[in-house]
Design an enzyme around this catalytic site. Structure first.
Site, mmCIF file in Angstrom:
data_model
loop_
_atom_site.group_PDB
_atom_site.id
_atom_site.type_symbol
_atom_site.label_atom_id
_atom_site.label_comp_id
_atom_site.label_asym_id
_atom_site.label_seq_id
_atom_site.Cartn_x
_atom_site.Cartn_y
_atom_site.Cartn_z
ATOM 1 N N ARG A 167 29.502 22.665 11.846
ATOM 2 C CA ARG A 167 30.769 21.978 11.587
ATOM 3 C C ARG A 167 31.662 22.928 10.789
ATOM 4 O O ARG A 167 31.726 22.863 9.559
ATOM 5 C CB ARG A 167 30.521 20.665 10.845
ATOM 6 C CG ARG A 167 29.866 19.598 11.736
ATOM 7 C CD ARG A 167 29.625 18.311 10.985
ATOM 8 N NE ARG A 167 28.625 18.496 9.944
ATOM 9 C CZ ARG A 167 27.306 18.327 10.109
ATOM 10 N NH1 ARG A 167 26.843 17.925 11.272
ATOM 11 N NH2 ARG A 167 26.479 18.537 9.130
ATOM 12 N N ASP A 202 34.667 24.877 8.983
ATOM 13 C CA ASP A 202 35.786 24.435 8.155
ATOM 14 C C ASP A 202 37.122 24.917 8.720
ATOM 15 O O ASP A 202 37.159 25.742 9.632
ATOM 16 C CB ASP A 202 35.622 25.004 6.735
ATOM 17 C CG ASP A 202 34.687 24.162 5.889
ATOM 18 O OD1 ASP A 202 34.600 22.945 6.115
ATOM 19 O OD2 ASP A 202 34.025 24.740 4.997
ATOM 20 N N TYR A 242 26.221 33.956 12.198
ATOM 21 C CA TYR A 242 27.611 33.980 11.772
ATOM 22 C C TYR A 242 28.021 35.422 11.503
ATOM 23 O O TYR A 242 27.200 36.245 11.093
ATOM 24 C CB TYR A 242 27.796 33.193 10.468
ATOM 25 C CG TYR A 242 27.794 31.690 10.619
ATOM 26 C CD1 TYR A 242 28.975 31.012 10.872
ATOM 27 C CD2 TYR A 242 26.622 30.955 10.475
ATOM 28 C CE1 TYR A 242 28.978 29.622 10.987
ATOM 29 C CE2 TYR A 242 26.623 29.566 10.593
ATOM 30 C CZ TYR A 242 27.810 28.910 10.853
ATOM 31 O OH TYR A 242 27.824 27.546 10.962
ATOM 32 N N ARG A 264 29.896 32.296 3.521
ATOM 33 C CA ARG A 264 31.061 32.751 2.758
ATOM 34 C C ARG A 264 30.671 33.133 1.333
ATOM 35 O O ARG A 264 31.253 34.050 0.742
ATOM 36 C CB ARG A 264 32.135 31.662 2.757
ATOM 37 C CG ARG A 264 32.817 31.514 4.127
ATOM 38 C CD ARG A 264 33.651 30.249 4.232
ATOM 39 N NE ARG A 264 34.665 30.175 3.192
ATOM 40 C CZ ARG A 264 35.405 29.090 2.951
ATOM 41 N NH1 ARG A 264 35.244 27.989 3.690
ATOM 42 N NH2 ARG A 264 36.296 29.092 1.985
#
Lengths: 274, 274
Positions: free
Chosen positions: A50, A52, A110, A227
């Site tokens: 999900r 951002d 990622y 992140r």
């Protein structure tokens, strides 16, 4: 009910993230609307990650239960004809009943992209974190190696997540840049064995600029984990902390121990394996 | 009057081209406004290449006559603070009086980018011409070789240009793709000897997709010449014409003999040499 698996790419710049929210332009909202227009069915889609607001996806995977008789290969152009130009369905497959893109994901990769150049970016302004001062990529690679393995990543979880356990397994932290070519020291396996369809996302580079990519592959990720990993490794790259500090951050199990949460627009969900 | 040379990058997607036009958002208009806000001077800027709407620049060069006492290195951040995020000054230099970015340009390199993949593009949608069916890159390279040298390029000039002569010298037509690596056969010199600052622009690729780049370097270009070269080579790549047809197109000196004008958003001015 029959299930479909949708592989989807999107440019996150103009979306308020994946998850449908009233009055907001979201990827889920756009894809559910497109599905309704094509099949006549109101569905609820599940996504592997999900993402951002501002976060991109090169190979997001979405599942949906549907009784549509439209063949999967016809659903691709049909859905795309109803989607805005910053989202595109790449593949639709029939899968086993009960397939769930979120729960059945085995591992994900990622990519966090940094534009490490004194010049102001133009072409990668929505796709990379701009850090004008040179980063020490080798130190970042040594630091990243500490993250590979099974650890409690509580230090890398932003407030707002609701996971039972904060233990995750990271298979690889591959940090590449023109200044330090070759596979990163933090990698547990060669980057050529990537995964389904080799869904790597070439960085959108400025001419002649130093692009640094941090690829993180794992069996699951906490909220803002990649992140925060990127923000922590940038602290090391700036020389503010030694590479060994990363091990201390993991051991602390405290979000305050880690570096900043890197901005969302540098992040891209590359692919998901099942 | 003292002259300044400005090296500039911009994403052409949201600009109505370089040239200032009343009521339109143009690169020249934005940069002249920024110059006025910083120096207090109303100037007329000259650009090496007057790019059309949608066309990008990685290394556009602009000249301006000015008596400003602001040091060139301070003009870079000052101008950027007044420019929108899709344009960025990379370098400002003091140059000899009378320097003119348009007239003094010795040679330029343009890149035309093709996204040659059946999947719908997301990340390169504004930066590459989408051609879903596979192109024969080797045939395109053989065809491109016919353009290298000094020729009358009248067949490659769109109506609306006002050049006295249509003779130009093309130094290189470098066609690269993952499917056909290495320097193109059409290249008169190796792509490593590119030019000032090596201002190459890495294509913004979709994951795993075939990106084909056509780099054309020459001493000057007619209106829409690179886009017509790209459109002509795509005819060859599609197999509709043999590579030798390119020589016939040149010999015809007739715009109707060539292929279509490729769309503007695949084109990028890479650099200009003086």
């Amino acid at each position: 009910m029959p299930s479909f698996k949708i592989t989807l790419a999107y440019d996150g710049a103009a979306f308020s993230g994946w998850q449908a929210q009233p009055g907001r332009r979201t990827v889920q909202g756009e894809l559910e609307r497109a599905w309704l227009e094509i099949t006549g069915e109101t569905v609820r889609l599940n996504a592997a990650g999900r993402t951002d607001a501002g976060v991109h996806a090169a190979g997001q995977v979405v599942s949906v239960e549907s009784t549509t008789t439209i063949p999967p290969e016809s659903l691709v152009p049909a859905l795309n004809s109803k989607l805005p130009e910053d989202a595109a369905v790449q593949l639709v497959e029939c899968v086993a009943d009960g397939f769930h893109a979120t729960h059945d994901a085995k591992f994900k990769r990622y990519r966090y992209t940094i534009y490490n150049d004194a010049r102001r970016p133009v072409f990668c302004r929505n796709y990379a974190w701009h850090i004008p001062t040179p980063l020490d990529v080798v130190s970042m690679q040594v630091g990243g190696a500490h993250m590979v393995g099974t650890h409690d990543f509580a230090s890398f979880q932003s407030v707002g997540s609701e996971r039972d356990s904060t233990v995750r397994t990271i298979f690889a932290v591959d940090i590449l840049s023109p200044a330090a070519p070759g596979s990163a020291r933090g990698s547990a396996r060669p980057p050529t064995t990537l995964g389904p369809n080799d869904l790597r996302n070439a960085p959108r580079a400025e001419p002649g600029a130093a692009i640094i990519t941090i690829d993180v592959e794992g069996d699951g990720f906490l909220y803002n984990m990649v992140r925060t990993i990127a923000g922590t490794l940038v602290e090391v790259g700036r020389g503010k902390r030694p590479p060994e500090w990363v091990a201390e951050v993991i051991a602390a199990k405290d979000r305050c121990a880690a570096g900043q949460t890197a901005p969302p627009h540098g992040l891209c969900l590359q692919w998901v394996a099942y």
